[in-house]
Write a protein that holds these residues in place. Structure first.
Motif, mmCIF file in Angstrom:
data_model
loop_
_atom_site.group_PDB
_atom_site.id
_atom_site.type_symbol
_atom_site.label_atom_id
_atom_site.label_comp_id
_atom_site.label_asym_id
_atom_site.label_seq_id
_atom_site.Cartn_x
_atom_site.Cartn_y
_atom_site.Cartn_z
ATOM 1 N N ARG A 106 0.710 -1.154 0.062
ATOM 2 C CA ARG A 106 -0.027 -0.055 -0.146
ATOM 3 C C ARG A 106 0.943 1.368 -0.070
ATOM 4 N N GLN A 136 -9.711 -8.075 -1.866
ATOM 5 C CA GLN A 136 -9.708 -7.130 -0.929
ATOM 6 C C GLN A 136 -10.566 -6.111 -1.081
ATOM 7 N N ALA A 137 -10.544 -5.611 -2.480
ATOM 8 C CA ALA A 137 -11.083 -4.263 -2.890
ATOM 9 C C ALA A 137 -12.725 -4.624 -3.044
ATOM 10 N N ASN A 181 -14.623 -6.069 -1.050
ATOM 11 C CA ASN A 181 -15.416 -6.260 0.148
ATOM 12 C C ASN A 181 -15.162 -7.480 0.814
ATOM 13 N N PRO A 228 -15.967 -2.629 -7.134
ATOM 14 C CA PRO A 228 -15.701 -1.422 -6.645
ATOM 15 C C PRO A 228 -15.363 -0.578 -7.747
ATOM 16 N N ASP A 229 -15.302 0.725 -7.547
ATOM 17 C CA ASP A 229 -14.754 1.774 -8.308
ATOM 18 C C ASP A 229 -13.244 1.648 -7.862
ATOM 19 N N VAL A 230 -12.393 0.858 -9.111
ATOM 20 C CA VAL A 230 -10.838 0.577 -8.898
ATOM 21 C C VAL A 230 -10.271 1.987 -8.545
ATOM 22 N N GLU A 278 -10.652 2.478 -4.682
ATOM 23 C CA GLU A 278 -10.198 1.133 -3.960
ATOM 24 C C GLU A 278 -8.810 0.837 -3.930
ATOM 25 N N LEU A 279 -8.141 0.897 -5.245
ATOM 26 C CA LEU A 279 -6.972 0.517 -5.695
ATOM 27 C C LEU A 279 -6.186 1.634 -6.340
ATOM 28 N N THR A 281 -14.070 -6.675 -12.294
ATOM 29 C CA THR A 281 -13.218 -5.579 -11.406
ATOM 30 C C THR A 281 -11.910 -5.902 -11.887
ATOM 31 N N TYR A 287 -9.456 -2.804 -13.107
ATOM 32 C CA TYR A 287 -8.122 -2.758 -12.403
ATOM 33 C C TYR A 287 -6.807 -2.719 -13.605
#
Ligand code: CP3
Length: 343
Positions: free
Chosen positions: A48, A80-81, A83, A112-114, A117-118, A185, A189
């Motif tokens: 991260r 993880q992204a 949920n 998710p909205d990458v 989240e990423l 996703t 990504y």
């Protein structure tokens, strides 16, 4: 265009003086400088923080001078992204405390909205591109949807992933819904990764070889194909399927630029099964790096002769092991760089 474009040339099928070389899991536990960082920060912190991820990405490049870098991250940042909680337990590996086992579980999984989240991965790419200084290309990667499902359903590593297979075979509708969410996703990504600077993407189907050829088509290739379709006009795509020799023919027709091969498939057989035109990558047995350096060199030269120097990327047949001596990894890389002159 990176100054060293051997890797991109091989992916385009162009003639090269020698094949390019990199190693799967090249940033890893066989490197003392990696272990030094691991002692200070836990696994996902290393993924991260852009300064850490980019530094770890550079470590093997500085030491050995591979022809491509692969961004330090993990395939499990995707669940993880979405949920799904993922822990990385020291000396155990991935652990997902709430695995998906039924339709209710699938309903909890979000696409998710990458870009939110990423976002940390995109920052790591930018930091890495600066350190690379356009010297060599950067590889971004993702797991295949099937391989991600394996962890999401099983909840941890396994030799058989029996729960994951059981879920697919007893509740295929829910399994396909989950695979599609993972695929959507992953496409978003990987597109974002390319937009932020990765030059090539690799899809790791580490557990594809657990499926029969028919089940592979249904539960893995259909989804990998969607990813290739979405990405292939933006960047070259490499598909690595461990144990997936039986799918090389379909993979060769997918639009991917190259196919990864493990060490259980000979060069000759891999060329035959993939139709003889597509670039292949592999396939040194990672345990063979325990052989004496002189023998490693000889085996690498034989491997290049067997695959042919063109349309070929030298690599291991799976990730490098933690117990490989540093000078043995060096011998592997140097053997490629001295080809064909010191054969
Ligand atoms: O190649 C590189 O150096 C880039 C980094 C990279 C990692 N994971 C870092 C990592 C890549 C490309 C991966 C991919 C990955 N992760 C795969 C597909 C490739 C393969 O080997 O099959 C899979 C199945 C995973 C899931 C995963 N991550 C497992 C099973 C484990 C634990 C077991 C192991 O081999 O260590 C991880 C942890 C992990 N990912 C480590 C590293 C360097 C080791 C743990 C640590 O550093 O604390």
């Amino acid at each position: 265009m990176p100054k060293n474009d051997l890797f991109l040339k091989a992916l385009r099928g162009e003639t090269v003086e020698r094949p390019p070389v990199w190693m799967m899991r090249q940033a890893g536990r066989y490197l003392p400088e990696f272990i030094a960082i691991r002692e200070k920060y836990d696994f996902f912190t290393r993924c991260r923080i852009a300064e850490l991820a980019s530094e770890i990405t550079m470590q093997p490049i500085r030491r050995y001078g591979m022809d491509a870098a692969i961004l330090f991250s993990d395939i499990l940042v995707i669940p993880q992204a979405m949920n799904i909680e993922v822990e990385m337990k020291p000396n155990f590996g991935p652990y997902l405390p709430n695995p998906v086992r039924d339709q209710k579980g699938v309903d909890r999984v979000v696409v998710p909205d990458v870009s939110i989240e990423l976002d940390y991965v995109m920052k790591a790419i930018q930091a890495t591109k600066e350190l690379l200084n356009d010297d060599i290309p950067l590889i971004g990667f993702a797991g295949s949807p099937w391989t991600i499902l394996c962890y999401v359903v099983q909840g941890q590593g396994s030799k058989t992933f029996d729960q994951a297979k059981g879920f697919c075979f007893s509740n295929p509708a829910a399994a396909h819904e989950l695979l599609q969410k993972i695929t959507d996703t992953t496409i978003a990504y990987l597109k974002a990764k390319v937009a932020h600077g990765v030059d090539v993407v690799q899809i790791f189907d580490s557990w594809g070889g657990l499926l029969s050829p028919e089940d592979y088509q249904e539960f893995s290739m259909n989804y990998t194909q969607q990813i290739v379709n979405a990405l292939k006009d933006m960047a070259p795509v490499i598909i690595f399927g461990k144990g997936c020799w039986f799918a090389l023919s379909d993979m060769a027709k997918s639009g991917a630029s190259a196919l990864g091969v493990d060490w259980t498939c000979s060069a000759r057989n891999a060329r035959y099964l993939s139709g003889g035109q597509i670039t292949l990558q592999g396939n040194f047995d990672p345990s063979r790096l325990l052989s004496p350096p002189k023998l490693i060199k000889k085996m690498v030269h034989n491997m290049i002769d067997a695959f042919g120097k063109d349309r070929y990327i030298v690599n291991l047949g799976h990730g490098i092991l933690p117990n490989i001596p540093l000078d043995h990894a060096q011998a592997f890389i140097d053997a490629v760089k001295s080809y064909p002159h010191e054969k």
